[in-house]
Design a protein around this motif. Structure first.
Motif, PDB file in Angstrom:
ATOM      1  N   PRO A  76       0.943  -1.148   0.135  1.00  0.00           N
ATOM      2  CA  PRO A  76      -0.043   0.026   0.170  1.00  0.00           C
ATOM      3  C   PRO A  76       0.843   1.186   0.067  1.00  0.00           C
ATOM      4  CG  PRO A  76      -0.005  -0.945   1.961  1.00  0.00           C
ATOM      5  CD  PRO A  76       0.689  -2.032   1.292  1.00  0.00           C
ATOM      6  N   THR A  77       0.476   2.071  -0.727  1.00  0.00           N
ATOM      7  CA  THR A  77       1.065   3.700  -0.804  1.00  0.00           C
ATOM      8  C   THR A  77       0.604   4.068   0.924  1.00  0.00           C
ATOM      9  OG1 THR A  77       0.629   3.718  -2.765  1.00  0.00           O
ATOM     10  CG2 THR A  77       1.101   5.806  -1.793  1.00  0.00           C
ATOM     11  N   SER A  78       1.697   4.130   1.875  1.00  0.00           N
ATOM     12  CA  SER A  78       1.313   4.450   3.097  1.00  0.00           C
ATOM     13  C   SER A  78       1.822   5.717   3.580  1.00  0.00           C
ATOM     14  CB  SER A  78       1.893   3.444   4.166  1.00  0.00           C
ATOM     15  OG  SER A  78       1.217   2.091   4.019  1.00  0.00           O
ATOM     16  N   ALA A  79       1.310   6.635   4.104  1.00  0.00           N
ATOM     17  CA  ALA A  79       1.660   7.938   4.558  1.00  0.00           C
ATOM     18  C   ALA A  79       2.642   7.759   5.882  1.00  0.00           C
ATOM     19  CB  ALA A  79       0.732   8.795   4.791  1.00  0.00           C
ATOM     20  N   VAL A  80       2.364   6.731   6.543  1.00  0.00           N
ATOM     21  CA  VAL A  80       3.094   6.450   7.817  1.00  0.00           C
ATOM     22  C   VAL A  80       3.774   5.153   7.804  1.00  0.00           C
ATOM     23  CG1 VAL A  80       2.864   6.120  10.328  1.00  0.00           C
ATOM     24  CG2 VAL A  80       1.356   7.548   9.024  1.00  0.00           C
ATOM     25  N   ILE A  81       5.054   5.205   8.066  1.00  0.00           N
ATOM     26  CA  ILE A  81       5.907   3.736   7.919  1.00  0.00           C
ATOM     27  C   ILE A  81       6.695   3.748   9.186  1.00  0.00           C
ATOM     28  CG2 ILE A  81       7.469   2.526   6.879  1.00  0.00           C
ATOM     29  CD1 ILE A  81       6.834   3.754   4.086  1.00  0.00           C
ATOM     30  N   VAL A  82       6.614   2.665   9.925  1.00  0.00           N
ATOM     31  CA  VAL A  82       7.202   2.430  11.006  1.00  0.00           C
ATOM     32  C   VAL A  82       8.249   1.154  11.073  1.00  0.00           C
ATOM     33  CG1 VAL A  82       6.680   2.151  13.467  1.00  0.00           C
ATOM     34  CG2 VAL A  82       5.051   3.521  12.102  1.00  0.00           C
ATOM     35  N   ASP A  83       9.285   1.087  11.910  1.00  0.00           N
ATOM     36  CA  ASP A  83      10.171   0.229  11.767  1.00  0.00           C
ATOM     37  C   ASP A  83      10.226  -0.734  13.062  1.00  0.00           C
ATOM     38  OD1 ASP A  83      11.485   1.636  13.687  1.00  0.00           O
ATOM     39  OD2 ASP A  83      13.317   1.737  12.603  1.00  0.00           O
ATOM     40  N   ALA A  84       8.910  -0.775  13.557  1.00  0.00           N
ATOM     41  CA  ALA A  84       8.922  -1.661  14.710  1.00  0.00           C
ATOM     42  C   ALA A  84       7.362  -2.060  14.856  1.00  0.00           C
ATOM     43  CB  ALA A  84       9.333  -1.192  16.037  1.00  0.00           C
ATOM     44  N   SER A  85       7.189  -3.146  15.026  1.00  0.00           N
ATOM     45  CA  SER A  85       5.548  -3.837  14.843  1.00  0.00           C
ATOM     46  C   SER A  85       4.783  -3.187  15.937  1.00  0.00           C
ATOM     47  CB  SER A  85       5.801  -5.146  14.815  1.00  0.00           C
ATOM     48  OG  SER A  85       6.355  -5.807  15.957  1.00  0.00           O
ATOM     49  N   GLU A  86       5.260  -2.842  17.104  1.00  0.00           N
ATOM     50  CA  GLU A  86       4.537  -2.137  18.182  1.00  0.00           C
ATOM     51  C   GLU A  86       4.314  -0.828  17.773  1.00  0.00           C
ATOM     52  OE1 GLU A  86       3.659  -3.633  21.235  1.00  0.00           O
ATOM     53  OE2 GLU A  86       4.179  -5.491  20.331  1.00  0.00           O
ATOM     54  N   GLY A  87       5.116  -0.114  17.088  1.00  0.00           N
ATOM     55  CA  GLY A  87       4.779   1.221  16.532  1.00  0.00           C
ATOM     56  C   GLY A  87       3.369   1.123  15.581  1.00  0.00           C
ATOM     57  N   VAL A  88       3.498   0.038  14.821  1.00  0.00           N
ATOM     58  CA  VAL A  88       2.464   0.039  13.814  1.00  0.00           C
ATOM     59  C   VAL A  88       1.130  -0.398  14.593  1.00  0.00           C
ATOM     60  CG1 VAL A  88       1.214  -1.312  11.927  1.00  0.00           C
ATOM     61  CG2 VAL A  88       3.829  -0.890  11.830  1.00  0.00           C
ATOM     62  N   LEU A  89       1.006  -0.904  15.544  1.00  0.00           N
ATOM     63  CA  LEU A  89      -0.228  -1.248  16.392  1.00  0.00           C
ATOM     64  C   LEU A  89      -0.714   0.295  17.250  1.00  0.00           C
ATOM     65  CD1 LEU A  89       0.518  -4.905  17.775  1.00  0.00           C
ATOM     66  CD2 LEU A  89      -1.429  -3.966  16.509  1.00  0.00           C
ATOM     67  N   ALA A  90       0.527   0.694  17.713  1.00  0.00           N
ATOM     68  CA  ALA A  90       0.185   1.980  18.524  1.00  0.00           C
ATOM     69  C   ALA A  90      -0.329   3.140  17.533  1.00  0.00           C
ATOM     70  CB  ALA A  90       1.311   2.443  19.139  1.00  0.00           C
ATOM     71  N   ALA A  91       0.212   3.179  16.298  1.00  0.00           N
ATOM     72  CA  ALA A  91      -0.327   4.048  15.457  1.00  0.00           C
ATOM     73  C   ALA A  91      -1.859   3.924  14.809  1.00  0.00           C
ATOM     74  CB  ALA A  91       0.689   4.148  14.062  1.00  0.00           C
ATOM     75  N   ILE A  92      -2.077   2.878  14.605  1.00  0.00           N
ATOM     76  CA  ILE A  92      -3.481   2.500  13.961  1.00  0.00           C
ATOM     77  C   ILE A  92      -4.521   2.595  15.166  1.00  0.00           C
ATOM     78  CG2 ILE A  92      -2.769   1.228  12.065  1.00  0.00           C
ATOM     79  CD1 ILE A  92      -3.122  -1.406  13.542  1.00  0.00           C
ATOM     80  N   ALA A  93      -4.200   2.279  16.343  1.00  0.00           N
ATOM     81  CA  ALA A  93      -5.030   2.302  17.399  1.00  0.00           C
ATOM     82  C   ALA A  93      -5.514   3.699  17.622  1.00  0.00           C
ATOM     83  CB  ALA A  93      -4.486   1.536  18.867  1.00  0.00           C
ATOM     84  N   ALA A  94      -4.289   4.574  17.337  1.00  0.00           N
ATOM     85  CA  ALA A  94      -4.669   6.106  17.632  1.00  0.00           C
ATOM     86  C   ALA A  94      -5.393   6.866  16.199  1.00  0.00           C
ATOM     87  CB  ALA A  94      -3.188   6.899  17.762  1.00  0.00           C
TER      88      ALA A  94
END
Length: 298
Positions: free
Chosen positions: A222-240
């Motif tokens: 996907p063309t993502s505006a947010v890219i994180v290099d830790a899986s925990e960060g992905v979860l925190a971002a989408i939960a927010a």
């Protein structure tokens, strides 16, 4: 009568073996829980006793001399034999005891292993846990790891391996995001949504999202505006509310139970069977390893 090897020389051999395998005095010191100066002094005393130089040192690198390289292989064999003697002695005890060294990646360590430690120690209170969480692949023999749990396909090796339970890989988003932007019904609709993706620290590549569509598995990036290099960060971002992201069910379940995340495109989620427990041959009969493996399988 031949002179017997002393304790000081044994510590020097251990320091030399670890520094040679890990490539630096500081890394060897961390793995042995001592100071870099202690490693340096032990190796210097060993060199003085042997009358040879083991390493060529610069401010940035550590490399073997020809004599050091030959000796390193011999010392590693000696330490492996000593380790096997220790494991045989441990296996003679029917009750799990001693220190169990476990290596695993961040997602598995945080979501699977760490939550199970309390229950495991209630059953086996004589076992002490040394859990090492890192996305770097450990050398189980060199670092004296008793058992490792890894995700992904493994290279062929002499290690014993056991596949663990499968898991699901799918999309999630926060209830607030879905209330505002709507719920996609097909992966093709993701290009109309905000997405959050993972970048692998090891390779720098972004994660390719797999979906089960009909009888086929397809991947999209996907063309993502947010890219994180830790899986925990992905979860925190989408939960927010940053968008839709992809995660394993064993990572997302706690968020879903708290109503902070909702599964999305669940009918297109894929199942994976690539979580594997691995351990060296020398740990085959270790009671603590067997008990921990039984718990993982359960």
């Amino acid at each position: 009568m031949k002179e017997q090897i002393g304790f000081e020389r044994l510590t020097g051999l251990i320091a030399f073996a670890r520094a040679g395998s890990l490539g630096s005095y500081s890394a060897a010191a961390r793995s042995l829980s001592v100071s870099p100066s202690a490693i340096s002094k032990s190796i210097q005393r060993l060199e003085t006793h042997l009358g040879i130089t083991l390493f060529t040192r610069t401010t940035r690198s550590l490399s073997f001399t020809p004599e050091g390289r030959d000796l390193h292989e011999r010392v590693l064999k000696l330490l492996r034999d000593a380790e096997e003697i220790e494991q045989v002695a441990k296996s003679a005890r029917s009750e799990p005891a001693g220190t169990l060294r476990i290596a695993t990646s961040l997602p598995i360590g945080v979501h699977i292993i760490a939550p199970a430690i309390a229950s495991f120690r209630q059953r086996h209170p004589k076992v002490m846990i040394d859990l090492r969480i890192s996305d770097q692949i450990s050398d189980l023999v060199e670092e004296r790891i008793d058992i490792a749990v890894r995700i992904g396909e493994l290279a062929d090796s002499s290690l014993i391996a056991r596949r663990l339970s499968p898991y699901r890989l799918g999309c999630y988003a926060s209830p607030a995001y879905l209330a505002t932007h709507g719920v996609p019904q097909h992966p093709d609709e993701l290009d109309k949504h905000e997405t959050v993706n993972l970048r692998y620290q090891s390779s720098g590549q972004v994660f390719r999202w797999p979906f089960r569509i009909g009888e086929k598995e397809v991947e999209i990036v996907p063309t993502s505006a947010v890219i994180v290099d830790a899986s925990e960060g992905v979860l925190a971002a989408i939960a927010a509310g940053a968008g839709i992201g992809m995660a394993t069910n064993f990572m997302a379940d706690a968020w879903v139970k708290r109503n902070e995340l909702v599964p999305v495109l669940a009918n297109f989620a894929v199942e994976r069977h690539n979580i594997t427990a691995i351990w060296p041959q020398s740990r085959r009969s270790n009671p603590a390893v067997r008990a921990f493996l039984d718990m993982l399988i359960d």
